[in-house]
Design a protein around this motif. Structure first.
Motif, PDB file in Angstrom:
ATOM      1  N   UNK A  20       0.809  -1.214   0.000  1.00 55.97           N
ATOM      2  CA  UNK A  20       0.000   0.000   0.000  1.00 55.97           C
ATOM      3  C   UNK A  20       0.841   1.262   0.000  1.00 55.97           C
ATOM      4  N   UNK A  21       1.919   1.273   0.802  1.00 59.12           N
ATOM      5  CA  UNK A  21       2.784   2.455   0.873  1.00 59.12           C
ATOM      6  C   UNK A  21       3.462   2.720  -0.467  1.00 59.12           C
ATOM      7  N   UNK A  22       4.008   1.678  -1.082  1.00 58.63           N
ATOM      8  CA  UNK A  22       4.666   1.847  -2.387  1.00 58.63           C
ATOM      9  C   UNK A  22       3.641   2.273  -3.438  1.00 58.63           C
ATOM     10  N   UNK A  28       0.604   8.897  -5.788  1.00 61.03           N
ATOM     11  CA  UNK A  28       0.798  10.326  -5.496  1.00 61.03           C
ATOM     12  C   UNK A  28       1.578  11.007  -6.615  1.00 61.03           C
ATOM     13  N   UNK A  29       2.480  10.271  -7.265  1.00 61.01           N
ATOM     14  CA  UNK A  29       3.220  10.844  -8.394  1.00 61.01           C
ATOM     15  C   UNK A  29       2.299  11.056  -9.603  1.00 61.01           C
ATOM     16  N   UNK A  30       1.412  10.100  -9.842  1.00 61.10           N
ATOM     17  CA  UNK A  30       0.431  10.259 -10.925  1.00 61.10           C
ATOM     18  C   UNK A  30      -0.470  11.458 -10.615  1.00 61.10           C
ATOM     19  N   UNK A  52       2.803  24.711  -3.630  1.00 60.54           N
ATOM     20  CA  UNK A  52       1.618  24.809  -2.762  1.00 60.54           C
ATOM     21  C   UNK A  52       1.742  23.807  -1.602  1.00 60.54           C
ATOM     22  N   UNK A  53       2.093  22.575  -1.919  1.00 61.22           N
ATOM     23  CA  UNK A  53       2.267  21.553  -0.888  1.00 61.22           C
ATOM     24  C   UNK A  53       3.414  21.924   0.052  1.00 61.22           C
ATOM     25  N   UNK A  54       4.503  22.416  -0.506  1.00 60.02           N
ATOM     26  CA  UNK A  54       5.669  22.795   0.304  1.00 60.02           C
ATOM     27  C   UNK A  54       5.347  23.925   1.263  1.00 60.02           C
ATOM     28  N   UNK A  55       4.328  24.723   0.942  1.00 55.87           N
ATOM     29  CA  UNK A  55       3.987  25.849   1.823  1.00 55.87           C
ATOM     30  C   UNK A  55       3.475  25.382   3.180  1.00 55.87           C
ATOM     31  N   UNK A  91       4.654  12.712  -1.514  1.00 60.46           N
ATOM     32  CA  UNK A  91       4.885  11.269  -1.592  1.00 60.46           C
ATOM     33  C   UNK A  91       4.759  10.606  -0.220  1.00 60.46           C
ATOM     34  N   UNK A  92       5.223  11.278   0.834  1.00 59.41           N
ATOM     35  CA  UNK A  92       5.078  10.708   2.183  1.00 59.41           C
ATOM     36  C   UNK A  92       3.601  10.606   2.568  1.00 59.41           C
ATOM     37  N   UNK A  93       2.838  11.624   2.220  1.00 59.99           N
ATOM     38  CA  UNK A  93       1.406  11.583   2.500  1.00 59.99           C
ATOM     39  C   UNK A  93       0.741  10.455   1.720  1.00 59.99           C
TER      40      UNK A  93
END
Length: 190
Positions: A20-22, A28-30, A52-55, A91-93
């Protein structure tokens, strides 16, 4: 005998969580690629979704500059560090949501098509949880404010919805393909 059953049970749950994690990272990349293309098409900047995510933890100036430049016709404003930070957070999320999905699906013994459909449902659940609970909580915890708390509205509800449904479909399909295969046993040690 119960030790063997417990070990087998935890191994299969561990396998499901890893799968599931992989799958969550891949999904998440798609999802990110869709968001980036949507940002480009909507003239808000190709890399803006990453900024936006990095914010969540970085100052929102890069995101704002990218949006302003996108509106002015310069779609590809790039800041390496902020883009990598956004990608890593995303990606971690995805890995966490994917691991939870893998664990929830581990005992169902469903085929790929059914797990893909359940992935779509999971994507909708993730959308609701993120937009209304987790993003506002994360914004409050980090002091990120409106860019994170109102991410769905800022990205556009239509785009935000499609992103999450796409995440769920890809996640469910990969989990379905991997969980339907039997676990490979390790070669015997001599």
């Amino acid at each position: 005998m119960s030790t063997t059953h417990t070990t087998s049970h935890s191994t299969s749950l561990g396998r499901a969580a890893v799968i599931g994690a992989v799958a969550g990272v891949i999904a998440s990349l798609v999802m990110a690629m869709y968001a980036m293309v949507a940002g480009w098409v909507q003239d808000t900047g190709f890399f803006t979704p990453l900024y936006h995510i990095a914010s969540l933890v970085a100052a929102p100036e890069t995101m704002m500059t990218s949006m302003e430049n996108g509106t002015a016709g310069t779609a590809f404003t790039f800041s390496f560090g902020v883009a990598v930070l956004g990608a890593l957070i995303h990606m971690m999320t995805g890995a966490v949501y994917g691991a939870v999905f893998g664990l929830l699906m581990a005992r169902l013994r469903l085929g790929t098509l059914a797990l893909t459909a359940l992935g779509l449902v999971w994507g909708a659940i993730v959308l609701v949880m993120s937009a209304f609970i987790l993003l506002p909580l994360a914004a409050a915890a980090t002091g990120a404010g409106e860019p994170i708390a109102d991410m769905a509205a800022m990205a556009g509800w239509g785009t935000f919805t499609v992103e999450h449904l796409l995440f769920g479909i890809v996640l469910g399909m990969i989990v379905g393909l991997r969980l339907s295969r039997p676990a490979q046993s390790a070669p015997a040690a001599y």
